[in-house]
Design an enzyme around this catalytic site. Structure first.
Site, PDB file in Angstrom:
ATOM      1  N   CYS A  75       0.507  -1.454  -0.001  1.00 42.07           N
ATOM      2  CA  CYS A  75      -0.373   0.232  -0.054  1.00 42.07           C
ATOM      3  C   CYS A  75       0.931   1.164   0.113  1.00 42.07           C
ATOM      4  CB  CYS A  75      -1.446  -0.078   0.888  1.00 42.07           C
ATOM      5  SG  CYS A  75      -0.280   0.158   2.728  1.00 42.07           S
ATOM      6  N   HIS A 111      -1.857   1.160   6.659  1.00 43.60           N
ATOM      7  CA  HIS A 111      -2.821   0.782   5.549  1.00 43.60           C
ATOM      8  C   HIS A 111      -3.333   2.539   4.893  1.00 43.60           C
ATOM      9  CE1 HIS A 111      -4.560  -0.422   1.819  1.00 43.60           C
ATOM     10  NE2 HIS A 111      -5.163   0.566   1.644  1.00 43.60           N
ATOM     11  N   ASP A 126      -7.993   3.006  -4.172  1.00 47.85           N
ATOM     12  CA  ASP A 126      -6.720   2.482  -3.632  1.00 47.85           C
ATOM     13  C   ASP A 126      -6.628   0.697  -4.443  1.00 47.85           C
ATOM     14  OD1 ASP A 126      -6.425   0.687  -1.805  1.00 47.85           O
ATOM     15  OD2 ASP A 126      -7.174   0.944   0.286  1.00 47.85           O
TER      16      ASP A 126
END
Length: 272
Positions: A75, A111, A126
């Protein structure tokens, strides 16, 4: 393609990497097209961690790895790269560090995800949440959404002011993560990246992980267990038992071609 990008970010190389040759206007159609292309072309993976290498978050390092060397990342790398590209195009991008739930209570802020605002409307972006990453943006509006064979829900959190992202799984809503309105500073990324890439309790330290998502398919790899889902349905599953087969599935399904000299930490069930 528009030619009004003055940002030093190498947008042309990024667009070639994800295979996007369409328009680059700061509108919803472009956002959706780039999000879909990025998720399908650049795999989620933690293999540098499994080789004992540091995860570097400097922009040049992320661009060199994910674009120049055609590797993937997790991420902090994936969504940082997407944020740089979208900003270079002219989108209004806001970073958020979310608390991962994975069906349980919110954990630490580990995250990185993005919010992109177009004409006053926010969109959740995302490309860095492993096998549950979004294939395309979702509007930041409470409700349920169908995407890539899954059902998603955004709702106001009853835990703390902010939002919950959930996915329908096994007959119920499965909480993925919580995110709020707090601005992100670089040290948030440094702290989160350090824990995720080095702490013995981190799943990315303990396991080999890879994933790749398109509008129709999800490929996931956890150590030796490979799965492919088509429109949300499991259509293929195999247990990989040797290193050569592991490297083959990486290249064939995840588009990851490790160098011959790359040495991964051994994991149970995969023979050298």
């Amino acid at each position: 393609m528009s030619d009004n990008h003055s940002d030093p970010f190498d947008l042309e190389s990024y667009l070639a990497r994800i295979g996007h040759d369409g328009q680059t206007f700061a509108d919803l159609a472009t956002l959706r097209a780039i999000h879909i292309a990025h998720a399908g072309a650049i795999p989620f993976e933690n293999l540098d961690i499994q080789m004992g290498l540091p995860i570097r978050l400097e922009p040049d390092a992320i661009l060199a790895k994910l674009v120049g060397r055609r590797r993937g990342g997790y991420c902090f790398e994936q969504n940082s790269l997407l944020a740089m590209a979208l900003t270079a195009i002219g989108f209004a991008v806001t970073r958020r560090v979310a608390r991962v739930r994975m069906g349980g209570d919110p954990g630490g802020r580990s995250h990185l995800m993005l919010l992109v605002t177009i004409a006053g409307q926010g969109h959740v972006c995302d490309v860095g949440f492993g096998g549950s990453c979004l294939a395309e943006p979702l509007p930041l509006v409470a409700g349920e959404y169908d995407s890539a064979g899954d059902r998603w829900r955004l709702r106001a959190s009853d835990w703390s002011p902010g939002w919950e992202l959930e996915v329908w799984r096994d007959g119920g809503w499965f909480g993925l993560y919580w995110f709020g309105e707090e601005e992100v500073v670089e040290y948030d990324l440094i702290f989160g990246n350090h824990y995720t890439s080095t702490h013995p309790a981190s799943r990315f330290v303990q396991n080999r992980v890879a994933a790749r998502t398109t509008l129709t398919e999800r490929h996931t790899l956890l150590n030796g267990l490979y799965r492919r889902r088509l429109q949300g349905e499991l259509v293929e599953e195999m247990q990989i038992t040797d290193e050569a087969a592991f490297r083959h599935i990486l290249a064939d399904r995840f588009l990851i071609d490790l160098s011959e000299g790359a040495v991964l930490k051994p994991v149970e069930g995969i023979n050298p």
